[in-house]
Design an enzyme around this catalytic site. Sequence first.
Site, PDB file in Angstrom:
ATOM      1  N   ASP A 510      -7.674 -65.498 -69.778  1.00  0.00           N
ATOM      2  CA  ASP A 510      -8.990 -64.843 -70.198  1.00  0.00           C
ATOM      3  C   ASP A 510      -9.482 -63.812 -68.871  1.00  0.00           C
ATOM      4  O   ASP A 510      -8.321 -63.741 -68.202  1.00  0.00           O
ATOM      5  CB  ASP A 510      -9.766 -66.141 -70.514  1.00  0.00           C
ATOM      6  CG  ASP A 510     -11.197 -65.025 -71.078  1.00  0.00           C
ATOM      7  OD1 ASP A 510     -10.547 -63.559 -71.637  1.00  0.00           O
ATOM      8  OD2 ASP A 510     -12.073 -65.395 -71.572  1.00  0.00           O
ATOM      9  N   GLU A 513      -7.644 -58.132 -68.660  1.00  0.00           N
ATOM     10  CA  GLU A 513      -6.994 -56.865 -68.498  1.00  0.00           C
ATOM     11  C   GLU A 513      -7.259 -55.743 -67.668  1.00  0.00           C
ATOM     12  O   GLU A 513      -6.229 -54.743 -67.651  1.00  0.00           O
ATOM     13  CB  GLU A 513      -8.668 -56.281 -69.251  1.00  0.00           C
ATOM     14  CG  GLU A 513      -8.387 -56.443 -70.913  1.00  0.00           C
ATOM     15  CD  GLU A 513      -9.420 -57.784 -71.063  1.00  0.00           C
ATOM     16  OE1 GLU A 513      -9.306 -58.566 -71.752  1.00  0.00           O
ATOM     17  OE2 GLU A 513     -10.704 -58.162 -69.941  1.00  0.00           O
TER      18      GLU A 513
END
Length: 926
Positions: A510, A513
């Site tokens: 997770d 980005e």
Amino acid sequence: MKSYQKLTTTQPAACRVEEEGAAPLPTGRGKLAPWWVGSGLLVVAVLLSTITVWVLRQVSGSWLGPTPPPKCLLVPESHRFDCYPERRVVVTQELCESRGCCFIQTPPPAEGKQGVPWCFYPPDFPSYSLESLNQTALGMVGLLVRREKAYYPRDIEKLRLDVEFETDTRLHIKITDAANPRYEVPLDVPRVMKRAENPIYSLNFSWDPFGVLLQRKATGAVLLNTTVAPLIFADQFLQISTSLPSKFLYGLGEHRGSFLHSLDWNTLTLWARDVSPTESFNLYGAHPFYLLMEEGGDAHGVFLLNSNAMEVALQPAPGLTWRTIGGVLDFYIFLGPDPNMVIQQYQQVIGFPAMPPLWALGFHLCRWGYGSSNETWQTVRAMRNYQIPQDAQWNDIDYMDGYRDFTLDSQKFASLPSLVQDLHKHGQRYVMILDPGISSTSPHGSYWPFDEGLRRGLFLNTTQGQPLIGKVWPGFTAFADFSNPDTHQWWLENLQHFYAHVPFDGLWIDMNEPSNFMDGSEDGCPPGDFDSPPYTPAVLGDSLSAKTVCASAKQKVSVHYNLHNLYGLMEAKATASALIQIRGKRPFIISRSTFPSQGRYSGHWLGDNRSQWKDMYYSIPGLLSFSLFGIPLVGADICGFSGSTSEELCTRWMQLGAFYPFARNHNTQNEKAQDPTAFSPAARTAMKDVLLTRYSLLPFLYTLFHRAHLQGDTVARPLFFEFPWDVATWELDRQFLWGRSLLVTPVLEPGVDSVTGYVPQGMWYDFYTGSLVNSSGEMLKMSAPLEHLNLHIREGSVLPTQKPGTTTEMTRGNPLRLIVALSSHATAWGDLFWDDGESLDTFEQGNYSYVVFNVTQNIFTSTVLHASTEATKVTIGTLSIFGVQKPPSKVLLNGQEKPFSYLDNQVLTVSDLGISLSQGFSLQWL
């Protein structure tokens, strides 16, 4: 309006290049007329534009300014390509004309919408010219020259054009700096050894201005025409535009919206960003690939192999503009001609997806906020108590000590090793979350992951060479540099240490980005062209460093400016490698951030959605988009992550989610529980029943994943992939198919007991009863009480199913039931891939069984094309044949008479077959 206007007799000098080779090069420098200008159209365009400006001038007074030059009035509104795309700038006539562009104000669009650009390119705006073009073994190489500078700094005067006719259905066009090397995406792509012999496309070039014109030979459709706007190639601003042959365009992720993109002045930004899925925002991943349906049902795809921040501007011409701020223009064009083939051809370049373990296709359960391992365990026991299928239990970051990777909360999660042992004893699996931000504040010597990463130099660095420090869940953090091979080894060692205490089965990566609760770093970002480039695409937050690290951060392979969109892919690659080394089995990884080729390493979930009906709907376009992107293992958080669900919403969502390729119910902290055991007996039973339906279909689903792994087939599939000639299917995104055979029509609205869905032309059978639906290609209203999900089997299919258990391990030992859906010609076909469900490379090493089922002339045959010992452990118990029009007088199994049943709805059932899957057989009804 035609999508392409042929060259006039006075402008002959386009170079036509086909499979026979290049035509003789013209001696002069011909001009190509803008594609929308035809002899009659030109006059009409001038007249209409002049009238429009005059009318607006009468209505609005003098706000439109002086009359534009005639050349500007020639350009119809829908064909105005934006010359001043900068956001947060009020474009004035002075600013526009300083770039040499046309300025015509139009009425402002509705709030939140983009409109016709006021500043746009005139037909004679300077571009590159093609100075030379020479044959190569694989295609051509050319030189492009710009004689007048464009308006962004460090314009590149000379460009190299490389064209490779890679296959009959794949064309590769690359434009880069002719003099200096530039950053290129470090992605392994196939290298062809010979030129395509019979391409189904023809290629033309305009010399001055330079342009690419690509046509499909069979239909003459112009797939690309880049003469519509100038090519711009500066160091940090690369732009190329094209006409499109239709408005039916899909892909270009990751975004939330309908599956079919609007071309009504719609700009899609690609820059990985941590934000709850919201319309018009750039989301977690970047996928610069689109699929376009052409008139008549053909399809093609275009992939721009570029990882820099970019935006793709769509306009109603129809037209498209690629705008990126680094790298090169490296295009692959896939000619299909049908949409399934386009996606297969795309994956031949980026790589086919990994084969998941069978348990990955079971039901997964998670939430943030279980609070303890004992509470997690209670949920698992409750699921078992109600005999609700579950294969994997997950934990979010609350299992960690202070939210630090590779640690365990020794108070609240002390029993986690025992829980994992219990899961394994019951044939279940454990998956945990990991974030790439490594806590940097622990006392030296107390937290090995940071200390060792620092010692080995494995973190993203500032321009000053020090670890860049941001802030994520544990507080101040450094960020692992997964572009460095040494980081992969450190990641493996960390996972090995944790696995020794908690033998996890899969990983959830997770925040990759990468996400940062600060903009840039604790010290902000330094001045310079990486963090403040000459042009910033329309990213959320208006800055490349918004809620991520500085674009100027240094990584092993390149600067983060170039690698940002690759961060999740590189972490997934490291994680897959580590899992294989630790467990020796197929890795299971779900990643939030993704990039092309990610399917080789991980699946994806659609992020932090909300418990709302519209979020449930938007999950279907999300599924279908990631099917295009070569990441078939995809799903959304069932029942919604944030906010509070309702029993009705969660029941309907469990029904839809049971047909996500990746099915996980996940919830946030401080909200009421939403696992199936938390609801009323009626809702709980409906959820259990639909999960049992999923588990019964696992042999079919697993075979679909094998075909995805082997040749790039889609698993969750848009209807138009199977019915490309039926234009009514091109906009459908409230239904989908599994493979070619199973139609899923979920309820997506509250308070209803029916659903209207499109049923393509042909014979379809109710999955549960075998009753026939004969459709002419129409919208049909179907009964849908709260406990029912509509499923229909397409004629001509054979679906391998199995008596469901509560885990995939229990299910795979149960007898198979083969469901035959006869076509109007009384034929059917299907297949089954079977192996041990978890070993590495079973297909590649021959450790599998593959069985083909065929029906013709009232004879069902099962043919074993490849066998392994696993197939001897399972039997075929039942054969159900839908659409048998007359009651048989007898049924013969391998020539021996066999009892059967026959119902009024034309369903023939033969039970108690007891045949090993490893044995071929035939069954005949007379």
